[in-house]
Design a protein around this motif. Sequence first.
Motif, PDB file in Angstrom:
ATOM      1  N   ASN A 234      32.896   8.167  32.553  1.00  0.00           N
ATOM      2  CA  ASN A 234      33.615   7.399  33.344  1.00  0.00           C
ATOM      3  C   ASN A 234      34.690   8.286  34.531  1.00  0.00           C
ATOM      4  O   ASN A 234      34.704   7.872  35.445  1.00  0.00           O
ATOM      5  N   ASN A 237      32.420   9.589  36.901  1.00  0.00           N
ATOM      6  CA  ASN A 237      32.155   8.890  37.981  1.00  0.00           C
ATOM      7  C   ASN A 237      33.326   8.474  38.858  1.00  0.00           C
ATOM      8  O   ASN A 237      33.128   8.726  39.951  1.00  0.00           O
ATOM      9  N   PRO A 244      27.333   7.615  41.491  1.00  0.00           N
ATOM     10  CA  PRO A 244      27.972   7.304  40.278  1.00  0.00           C
ATOM     11  C   PRO A 244      26.845   7.312  39.346  1.00  0.00           C
ATOM     12  O   PRO A 244      25.615   6.997  39.619  1.00  0.00           O
ATOM     13  N   GLU A 246      25.244   5.904  35.279  1.00  0.00           N
ATOM     14  CA  GLU A 246      25.570   4.791  34.509  1.00  0.00           C
ATOM     15  C   GLU A 246      25.108   5.080  32.901  1.00  0.00           C
ATOM     16  O   GLU A 246      23.834   5.366  32.688  1.00  0.00           O
TER      17      GLU A 246
END
Length: 451
Positions: A234, A237, A244, A246
Motif C-alpha cells: 500500500n 502504491n 499502482p 494490486e
Amino acid sequence: MLHNNESQNVEFKESWHDKYLEWVCGFANAHGGTIYIGVNDDGNVIGLSDSKKLLEDIPNKIRNHLGIMAEVNLKEDAHIHYLEIIVPPYDVAVSLRGHYYYRSGSTKTEYTGASLNEFLLKKAGKTWDNAIEPLANIDDIDVTSLNRFIAEAEGKGRLPDVSGLTPFQILEKLRLADEKGIKRAAIVLFGKDPGKFYPNLTVKMGRFGTDDADLRFQENEEGNLVYLLHEVPNQLNRKFLIKPIEFEGLQRVEKGEYPVAALREMLLNALVHRNYMGSMTQIRVYDHKISIWNEGTLPEGMSLDALKRQHPSRPRNPIIADVCFKAGYIDSWGRGTIKIIDACKEAGLPEAQMNEEDGGFLVTLLKTGVESGVESGVESGVESDITSQVLHFLSQKPLSKSQIAQMLGKDKPTRYLNELMNKLLSDGVVEYTIPDKPNSRLQKYRLKNND
C-alpha cells in the motif's frame, strides 16, 4: 606436488604459525578439512625444517586452545617432509580464545553479532524463531492480525481446525506457543508491538533518482509480519510507484510498473527468510529499477546458481515459514526465486539480479520496457527514454561506459549502449575526457560544453 588442490576442505600453508589455529577452528565448525604444512599455494611440497618438533607441538596446541582432537601426520614427498592435519567436523561449537571461526568456500570467516547467535543456536539444534520469548505473554499478541491470518488461510486446506479456540490455543496449534510461553515467531508474526522485543522489524523505503546520492524521500513501515505484508505494498502504491499495483490478499496480482508477481515474492522472501536480529529490510525505488535487501545470507551449501533452478527449501526461520505456508503466502518447495525469474521472463525482462551483499541478500528488478530498450533499441519511444537517461547521468559527472551500463542496471555495456555512445559522439552531443586516447581504460564520457 600434491594431487589435492586448495578447496573448501583443503588448505596449503608453507610453514606453521599459531594463527593457523583459526583455520583448524574454522574447519571444525564447518565440514572438517585438511591443512598441509610445508606446501605452497600451487600444491608443491617445499618441506619443513622442524617437522618432527611440530608433529608433537601442533596436536598439543589444538587440544589446549580448542579443546578438540585432530590427526597430525608426518608425510614425505621425494625425501621432503611435510605435515598433514586432518580436522574432523564437530557437532558442538568450537571456539579459539572466545572467537568462533568458520570455513566458508575457500575463506575463513569469524562469526560475530547476529551471525554468531544464529550459529550457536544451529549448533545446539535450535532456530531463532523457535525459542521462547521470556518477556512476552498473550497480551502482546494482536488479535486483529491473528484473525486476519486465519481468514486468509481459509480455503487453503493447510490450517488445522481452530474454531472455538482461544488466541493462546490457536498459537499452540500453530506451534507458536507451549506451556513455557510465547515463541519469538509469534511476536514476529502477530505481535502488537514487535519492535519492543526486536528493534528492526521495520521496512525502510526510499525513493531515489538515478543513483544512491539522489534520495528524494523515504518512509518506514513498522509492525508484525502480517501487517507489513499488506501495508508495504500500500505504501509503495501511495508514494513510490508510478503505476499502482494490486496485491489481492497477496494471492492474485495485476500487471503494473514492475512484474507484480516478482515484487510479491521479493517482499515475502525478504520478510520470511530474514535474520530478525539484524538490520531492517530496505526497499530502494529508482527511476529505472527497484531493489529489496534483507539481512541474512544464503543457507550453508546453497549457491546463487541454485536459486535459478529447482532447489530444496531450507528456511532460516522454519516456524515462521510454516505459518506463512499455512496462510498460502508462500509454498514449501523453494520456488520463490524461480517465480521471480519466471515473472521477469514473462514481462520481457532479463533475469532479476540476485546477490549476497553486505551480510544480506539483494534482489533487483529493472523497470518494464527500459531494459528491453537497452538490449534492442528498436522502439523509438524506449530508445528516446534510454538516451535521456544517459544524458541525465552525464549531466551530473563524467562516466565510463561501464559505469553508465551499471546505472542502467546492466553488468557490462550492451551492444545497443555501444552503438548509442558512438552515435552521441558522432553527433557532437558528448565527448571523450581523454580525446587522444579513445581506447584508454580510464576513458570517460561527458556532455560537450558541459562545464
